[in-house]
Design an enzyme around this catalytic site. Sequence first.
Site, short mmCIF file in Angstrom:
data_model
loop_
_atom_site.label_atom_id
_atom_site.label_comp_id
_atom_site.label_asym_id
_atom_site.label_seq_id
_atom_site.Cartn_x
_atom_site.Cartn_y
_atom_site.Cartn_z
N PHE A 174 -38.18 65.48 -36.40
CA PHE A 174 -38.40 65.47 -37.72
C PHE A 174 -38.70 67.21 -37.96
O PHE A 174 -39.20 68.01 -37.01
CB PHE A 174 -39.42 64.96 -38.41
CG PHE A 174 -40.73 65.20 -37.72
CD1 PHE A 174 -41.84 65.96 -38.30
CD2 PHE A 174 -41.20 64.32 -36.65
CE1 PHE A 174 -43.05 66.05 -37.78
CE2 PHE A 174 -42.54 64.59 -36.13
CZ PHE A 174 -43.28 65.64 -36.70
N CYS A 175 -38.64 67.76 -39.17
CA CYS A 175 -38.95 68.87 -39.64
C CYS A 175 -39.40 69.07 -41.01
O CYS A 175 -39.35 67.90 -41.71
CB CYS A 175 -37.81 69.96 -39.20
SG CYS A 175 -36.09 69.75 -39.98
N THR A 176 -39.48 70.08 -41.63
CA THR A 176 -40.03 70.29 -43.10
C THR A 176 -39.09 69.86 -43.96
O THR A 176 -39.36 68.77 -44.71
CB THR A 176 -40.32 71.71 -43.40
OG1 THR A 176 -41.11 72.33 -42.52
CG2 THR A 176 -41.03 71.79 -44.64
#
Length: 304
Positions: A174-176
Site C-alpha cells: 500500500f501507499c498514499t
Amino acid sequence: MFTVAALYHFTRFEDPAALRGPLETVCNDLGITGSLLLAKEGINGTIAGTRAGIDGILAYLRGLPGCRDLEHKESKASIPPFKRMKVKLKKEIVTMGQPDVDPKARVGHYVDAQDWNDLISAPDVVVIDTRNDYEVGIGTFEGAIDPQTKSFREFPQWWEENKDRFHNKRVAMFCTGGIRCEKSTNYLIGQGVNDVYHLKGGILKYLEEVPQEQSKWQGDCFVFDARVSVGHELKEGPHQLCYACRRPILPDDQNRPEYEHGVACHQCAHETSDADKDRFRERQKQIRLARARGTQHVLGYDGS
C-alpha cells in the site's frame, strides 16, 4: 473550504512537453494551485481550488490523450494547500528508476478498501508499506513492514535483500494514493512473485471509506501539501512541517531545543552543518522581508 484532488494516470504521452504549456494556462485560468507531473508514462499530482475550478480542470485532464478513465480522490482543506501552480516535465511520474517496469502491462490484484482488513489479517499475507521512512513514521497499518527507505528508488534493492523472508507468502502493498503500488506490484511480478495485491486508491481511500472503529490504520497519513497529515474521514491531522528538512513534526516538537523555524528540528539538526543553518537563516530572513513588502518569496509557503 478548498477542494483537494489527488490523481494519477498511466498512459502514453508521445510529447508531454507539448501538453505542459496549455495545461498550465488552463490551471491558472481556473485558479488551480498545486503540482502536476507529466512524463511519457502519464500524469501525477495533487491540486486544489474551488469546486468549480476542480471540476473544470478534471474535465480538461480527462480530455488528454488516453486519460478518459482518469480517477481522482478528493478531500477538503481549511487553508490554501498550495501557494502556486507548477506543471513539471519528468522522466517518471513516480521515480523508481527501473526502466523495465510498466504498470500499463500488468499490476497486482486491486483490493477495495472494504476488503483490505480481511486480506491483511490472513496468516499467509505479508503487508509492506512502500512509502518513505518519514511518512511511515507518523502512521501505518497494523503489522505492516517498514522497508525504511529514504526514496522509492531504494525499494528494488530492499526487496532483493529481503525477498527470502517472504517465501510462500502472499504480498499486500500500500501507499498514499496508489501510484507507487502500480510500479512496485509490476516490479514484483517481474521478479516472479505472482500473488501480489495492493490497496486500490491507497491509504486515502481507506481512511475515507472505512469507519475508525473498524480500522486497522494506526496514526495519521502524511500528505504533500500544507495540511501535512490527514486522519480518518480525511480530517486534517495535527502535524506541521519542518521547513528545513520537509519532515512532519508535531506542535510540541517546536518546543524542543533543536527546533528553529525553517532552520532545524530534532530530526535534522544533526544532519546539517553550521554553514547550512546560517544559509537557512538567511533564507528565512528573505522570506520575512518579502512578506513585509507584501510580495511572495520565490520559495513560497513556509508555514509561518
